[in-house]
Design an enzyme around this catalytic site. Sequence first.
Site, PDB file in Angstrom:
ATOM      1  N   TRP A 141       7.074   6.800  47.199  1.00 49.83           N
ATOM      2  CA  TRP A 141       7.398   5.279  47.740  1.00 49.83           C
ATOM      3  C   TRP A 141       6.881   5.577  49.405  1.00 49.83           C
ATOM      4  O   TRP A 141       7.187   6.264  49.970  1.00 49.83           O
ATOM      5  CB  TRP A 141       8.955   5.237  47.662  1.00 49.83           C
ATOM      6  N   LYS A 185      21.961  -9.226  45.246  1.00 49.51           N
ATOM      7  CA  LYS A 185      21.486  -9.110  43.900  1.00 49.51           C
ATOM      8  C   LYS A 185      20.592 -10.001  43.575  1.00 49.51           C
ATOM      9  O   LYS A 185      19.391  -9.525  42.874  1.00 49.51           O
ATOM     10  CB  LYS A 185      22.775  -9.126  42.825  1.00 49.51           C
ATOM     11  N   GLU A 226      17.341  -8.781  45.344  1.00 47.23           N
ATOM     12  CA  GLU A 226      16.660  -7.707  44.814  1.00 47.23           C
ATOM     13  C   GLU A 226      15.810  -7.873  43.653  1.00 47.23           C
ATOM     14  O   GLU A 226      14.677  -7.295  43.519  1.00 47.23           O
ATOM     15  CB  GLU A 226      17.809  -6.709  44.504  1.00 47.23           C
ATOM     16  N   LYS A 247      15.937   3.598  44.610  1.00 51.46           N
ATOM     17  CA  LYS A 247      17.541   3.661  44.190  1.00 51.46           C
ATOM     18  C   LYS A 247      18.072   4.571  45.126  1.00 51.46           C
ATOM     19  O   LYS A 247      19.389   4.160  45.743  1.00 51.46           O
ATOM     20  CB  LYS A 247      17.576   4.348  42.860  1.00 51.46           C
ATOM     21  N   GLU A 273      27.148  -9.944  48.448  1.00 50.84           N
ATOM     22  CA  GLU A 273      26.604  -8.900  47.498  1.00 50.84           C
ATOM     23  C   GLU A 273      25.731  -9.815  46.521  1.00 50.84           C
ATOM     24  O   GLU A 273      24.606  -9.549  45.832  1.00 50.84           O
ATOM     25  CB  GLU A 273      27.619  -8.280  47.128  1.00 50.84           C
ATOM     26  N   HIS A 299      28.247 -24.325  60.924  1.00 50.46           N
ATOM     27  CA  HIS A 299      27.477 -23.814  62.397  1.00 50.46           C
ATOM     28  C   HIS A 299      26.164 -23.706  62.063  1.00 50.46           C
ATOM     29  O   HIS A 299      25.415 -22.952  62.880  1.00 50.46           O
ATOM     30  CB  HIS A 299      28.249 -22.627  62.756  1.00 50.46           C
ATOM     31  N   ASN A 301       8.909  14.792  49.685  1.00 55.21           N
ATOM     32  CA  ASN A 301       9.958  13.745  49.984  1.00 55.21           C
ATOM     33  C   ASN A 301      10.367  13.783  51.435  1.00 55.21           C
ATOM     34  O   ASN A 301      10.786  15.122  51.570  1.00 55.21           O
ATOM     35  CB  ASN A 301      11.024  13.711  48.817  1.00 55.21           C
ATOM     36  N   GLY A 302      10.394  12.670  51.929  1.00 52.05           N
ATOM     37  CA  GLY A 302      10.810  12.697  53.471  1.00 52.05           C
ATOM     38  C   GLY A 302       9.850  12.339  54.360  1.00 52.05           C
ATOM     39  O   GLY A 302       8.938  11.708  54.036  1.00 52.05           O
ATOM     40  N   CYS A 319      11.109   8.906  47.362  1.00 58.45           N
ATOM     41  CA  CYS A 319       9.937   9.562  46.311  1.00 58.45           C
ATOM     42  C   CYS A 319      10.777  10.662  45.616  1.00 58.45           C
ATOM     43  O   CYS A 319      11.876  11.020  45.837  1.00 58.45           O
ATOM     44  CB  CYS A 319       8.928  10.357  47.511  1.00 58.45           C
TER      45      CYS A 319
END
Length: 587
Positions: free
Chosen positions: A76, A464, A467, A582, A460, A483, A100-101, A2
């Site tokens: 958020w 990406k 995301e 972020k 990675e 496997h 926030n939290g 947030c």
Amino acid sequence: MCGIVGVVGLSGNNVLDNIVTGLEKLEYRGYDSAGIAVIGGGRIQRLRAAGKLQNLKIKLENASISGNIGIGHTRWATHGKPTENNAHPIVSGTVAVVHNGVVENYRELKFDLQKEGYVFETDTDTEVIAHLLQKEIGNGCVPRHAFKNILSLLEGSYAIAAIFETFPNVMMVARYKSPLAIGLGKNICVGSDVGSIGCCCDEVVYLNDGEYAEIADGEASFFDKNFLQINLDRQKIPAEFINVEKGEYTHYMIKEIMEQPSAIRRTILSNGTDYGMFEGVSRILILACGTSYYAGMVAKYWFEKFLRIPTDVEIASEYHYRSPVIGENVLAIAITQSGETIDTLVATEYVRRNSNSKIAAIANVRNSAIGRISDFIFYTEAGMEVGVASTKTFTAQLAILASLAFRNCEYLIHELQNLPPLCEEILCSQGVIKDLAEKIYTANSAIYLGRGSMYPIALEGALKLKEISYVHAEGFAAGEMKHGPIALIDDNMPVICLCPHDDLFEKTASNIQVAFARGKNITVFTDSAGYELLPYEISKIILPRITMELTPALYVIPLQLLAYYVAILRGTDVDKPRNLAKSVTVE
């Protein structure tokens, strides 16, 4: 996650535009609703909207709201769905609060408040804060004492800003395990990060955990966790945080991808000393999440090969829950882009409490929480990264980790300095990446394969793509394909293979042949030597040659570009992908 903004106007001016500007600067953190509250005409005026900030701005155009003190929020969702009713600010009587939290004991607090007759109108944990403050104000407390009384009741994490109808010139703020900064200039501002307050402030004060502040009568007063008044250092706000724009680029993400050569150069120049932190170390423990975790996985290969120190890489969000044994002579390295990632902070604090380990940290934000609990701090000189998907901070993290791992190898340090121009060479040849994106963007899934230090780069690359394009993608160690993952391969499944001509080339090439025998949608990233040795029929993209130790930092760039162009073709919100934040500041 947030985002919090607060503005106290010092000349009686309307602060609404400053609050909205601050919220725009916080959009990159990720959110699903937004709202503002100001005090004007002797009362709290509040407006909220679900969805994008633009929805709130449309409402503001048709509303008559003004005041010289106010707060704003991008939420958020954690407790309660992302609806307008659950959006902040939360109001109780004469008090408006943004938070926030997570208030972990909110159920117990809510139960007690309900017994006293307080009615809850939202599904949020934040509403208990608003009611608790209103209760204290109703009992005759001034805001400062009200904050003192309620903060001791809260368990969990918080950054809080509150304004009061009955004290229209006072704003109270506090932080514990969630970032909060106070800006000083033509106004006094509060923000979740310095970028949100740079528009009307030129100096900043960073609150530490347990500290709070009172902004009243044009002055900011600071208090420690024992509620004793203290002095905190003022710092100039760096220029790069005051006016961050896309410039000629369509999105921040592509701008930040293009900035990687300069970010790597600055990072190498600024981090040439390890301050003897490896002395006496018999084991390295790396703690990180997400993209930073994959940087740590690459570093494991480097540290063990060149420093000959056993290295473990742990997912920070899981680490401390299993009560791990840390051991003696350990160097813990925490990697976090924001320096405020709550999972990484909690894991690092566990190490601090339960061992005598040295603690080092790698972050992109100065004066962040991770630096305050570390013995050594290294900064990625990447500048502010606005796109939610990390790009330039990842390669800058690799630059620092490589500088540390190659500390005794003059040749590799020299090769590291040659990395930026090779990155520029890739960035100047994006046509083949666009063509590949055209080829795969309609797929619903994709596989990425790599061996050795290419394995975390495969992870990675897959992250990406997930995301920002919402395509399901998985990265695998190439040798593990047989496997299980091989069952997924057919002619429609894109398989992205990372195969530089290194000491694992023959093994990886063999895995590629196995994949190609079962599906035709195979693309290999390799170099000129590898190109000559791989079968003609397999699609190949040639990347510049570089010493094999640095291929991770080079090969990740085309994967970033691939994710970007696939997202463009699929029409997603590249810089602000759905559901993502972020800076992850809640566990």
